[in-house]
Design a protein around this motif. Structure first.
Motif, PDB file in Angstrom:
ATOM      1  N   TYR A 178     -24.000 -27.741 -26.986  1.00  0.00           N
ATOM      2  CA  TYR A 178     -22.971 -28.731 -27.317  1.00  0.00           C
ATOM      3  C   TYR A 178     -22.594 -29.560 -26.090  1.00  0.00           C
ATOM      4  CZ  TYR A 178     -18.314 -30.447 -28.697  1.00  0.00           C
ATOM      5  OH  TYR A 178     -17.219 -31.222 -28.965  1.00  0.00           O
TER       6      TYR A 178
ATOM      7  N   GLU B 285     -22.239 -21.812 -37.848  1.00  0.00           N
ATOM      8  CA  GLU B 285     -21.909 -22.697 -36.741  1.00  0.00           C
ATOM      9  C   GLU B 285     -23.157 -23.253 -36.064  1.00  0.00           C
ATOM     10  OE1 GLU B 285     -18.253 -23.659 -35.012  1.00  0.00           O
ATOM     11  OE2 GLU B 285     -19.119 -24.177 -36.951  1.00  0.00           O
TER      12      GLU B 285
ATOM     13  N   LEU C 171     -23.520 -27.211 -35.673  1.00  0.00           N
ATOM     14  CA  LEU C 171     -23.868 -27.934 -34.457  1.00  0.00           C
ATOM     15  C   LEU C 171     -25.102 -28.808 -34.689  1.00  0.00           C
ATOM     16  CD1 LEU C 171     -23.502 -28.576 -31.481  1.00  0.00           C
ATOM     17  CD2 LEU C 171     -24.832 -26.525 -30.936  1.00  0.00           C
TER      18      LEU C 171
ATOM     19  N   TYR D  26     -17.714 -26.547 -35.012  1.00  0.00           N
ATOM     20  CA  TYR D  26     -18.855 -27.471 -35.057  1.00  0.00           C
ATOM     21  C   TYR D  26     -19.019 -28.067 -36.448  1.00  0.00           C
ATOM     22  CZ  TYR D  26     -20.035 -25.400 -30.551  1.00  0.00           C
ATOM     23  OH  TYR D  26     -19.994 -24.961 -29.248  1.00  0.00           O
TER      24      TYR D  26
END
Length: 411
Positions: free
Chosen positions: A187, A227, A231, A287
């Protein structure tokens, strides 16, 4: 750049992480590993222009770094144990392959994110060791001063050394305990690629592309992690706008002025499909929520059709999970777009009183809201503050343009 310079730069981007990881595995000493890796690249700058680029640049660099490490260990008389470990590394030539994680870079990130370290230490250490980001860039990503981040990195390395934490690829059943930190690394790597913290360009396309690739690989490795999918969706949706975010001179183009017909529809479709797949889970994580926010933007055919009410609600949910100044600032912007600039300015005042400095972003946001209200003299003051704080040339070009517009209106 010359062909040799291009080759060395490419080798740095592709080999640095593997080189440092191999040396750490043999030495157990992070600082020495990084120093010897750097000296190997210094040697490459001196010898490759004379001798040509080696057929296998990574193996050449590893040999050079290993020899430097051997020289240092013998000279410093640190004992036979590290020498034996390094001799083992020399005997096998390159890092032992491991099929638990099929990609070199991702394998090294999982290796670096050891659960014995605090979450932020895992992420920062992986970014510094494996991605080539500087301490200053990592500090800006975490919103802390560079000396603070430097101390955190030193403490993390000391803990690894003092506790004898091994640097090795975790087995498959231990990957989930490291996934959160791995996602954090990807990220922040993407964020630096999406908006470079400093330099001449708004975006660093190489970092953004690498983060996109890694996010997709994590989903392949852990398809049931919501998640990881969140992302991946976030990166795909953000990347869909990459070609419209700066003009021919490199200046930033704000979202409402971008040419939406040029957005990458394939990436939008892929991101939305990934988001639908992950959103079936009972609890939405940060995310996923961020991906849903971006989805509101990329599915609006015009700026006027943007569902700002939905975006504010999503930011409310995101802030409940991640009460960071950055989320609070973005929530204030969304609220201003939904309810008017005056409401947004009040939220910015509250953020200024209760939270840490947001640098140029807070001043730039305040300037934009004042400009929308026609308060051009106040807007000009805020644009000047933002210009003093901004370190990215593309953002500075945009701020300069806005300052010129409100300054003309003042006359």
């Amino acid at each position: 750049m010359t062909e040799i310079e291009d080759a060395i730069t490419a080798a740095f981007h592709t080999e640095w992480g593997r080189l440092v990881a191999a040396l750490i595995g043999g030495l157990g000493d992070w600082d020495l590993a990084e120093e010897c890796a750097q000296e190997a690249f210094t040697l490459a700058w001196r010898t490759w222009p004379r001798d040509g680029v080696p057929e296998r640049p990574g193996a050449w660099l590893l040999t050079a770094a290993r020899r430097r490490a051997l020289d240092r260990l013998r000279r410093d008389r640190v004992g036979a144990e590290k020498l034996r470990a390094l001799a083992l590394l020399e005997s096998r030539g390159e890092p032992v392959d491991d099929n638990t994680i099929p990609d070199d870079r991702l394998r090294l990130i999982f290796t670096c994110c050891h659960p014995a370290l605090a979450f932020e230490a895992q992420v920062a250490l992986a970014l510094r060791t494996l991605t080539g980001l500087t301490t200053a860039e990592i500090a800006r990503a975490f919103g802390v001063p560079e000396p603070t981040m430097a101390k955190r990195l030193v403490r993390a390395k000391q803990k690894i050394r003092d506790a004898g934490i091994p640097y090795r690829v975790p087995p498959a059943h231990l990957l989930p305990e490291r996934t959160r930190a791995v996602l954090g690394v990807i990220y922040l790597l993407f964020n630096e690629g999406y908006v470079a913290s400093a330099g001449p360009r708004l975006q660093r396309a190489d970092l953004a592309a690498e983060a996109q690739r890694l996010a997709a690989l994590v989903v392949e490795l852990m398809p049931d992690d919501p998640e990881a999918g969140g992302l991946n969706a976030l990166v795909l949706l953000q990347q869909s706008r990459a070609c419209t975010r700066s003009d021919g001179d490199g200046a930033l183009i704000p979202l409402e002025e971008q040419d939406r017909t040029r957005w990458n529809r394939e990436l939008i479709a892929a991101g939305m499909a990934e988001l639908r797949r992950t959103a079936r889970r009972e609890r939405l994580g940060p995310y996923q929520l961020q991906a849903m926010i971006v989805a509101c933007h990329v599915t609006a055919e015009t700026p006027e059709q943007t569902d700002w009410a939905a975006i504010v609600s999503l930011y409310d949910a995101l802030y409940a999970q991640v009460p960071s100044p950055t989320v609070a600032l973005n929530r204030a912007i969304a609220t201003a777009m939904r309810s008017g600039p005056e409401v947004g300015l009040k939220l910015l005042d509250e953020l200024t009183e209760s939270g840490p400095d947001q640098g140029h972003l807070l001043a730039a946001t305040r300037a934009d809201l004042l400009r929308r209200l026609g308060r051009n003299d106040a807007a000009a003051r805020e644009y000047r503050i933002a210009l003093d704080l901004a370190t990215n040339d593309a953002e500075r070009a945009y701020l300069t343009r806005r300052l010129s517009e409100v300054a003309r209106s003042e006359r």
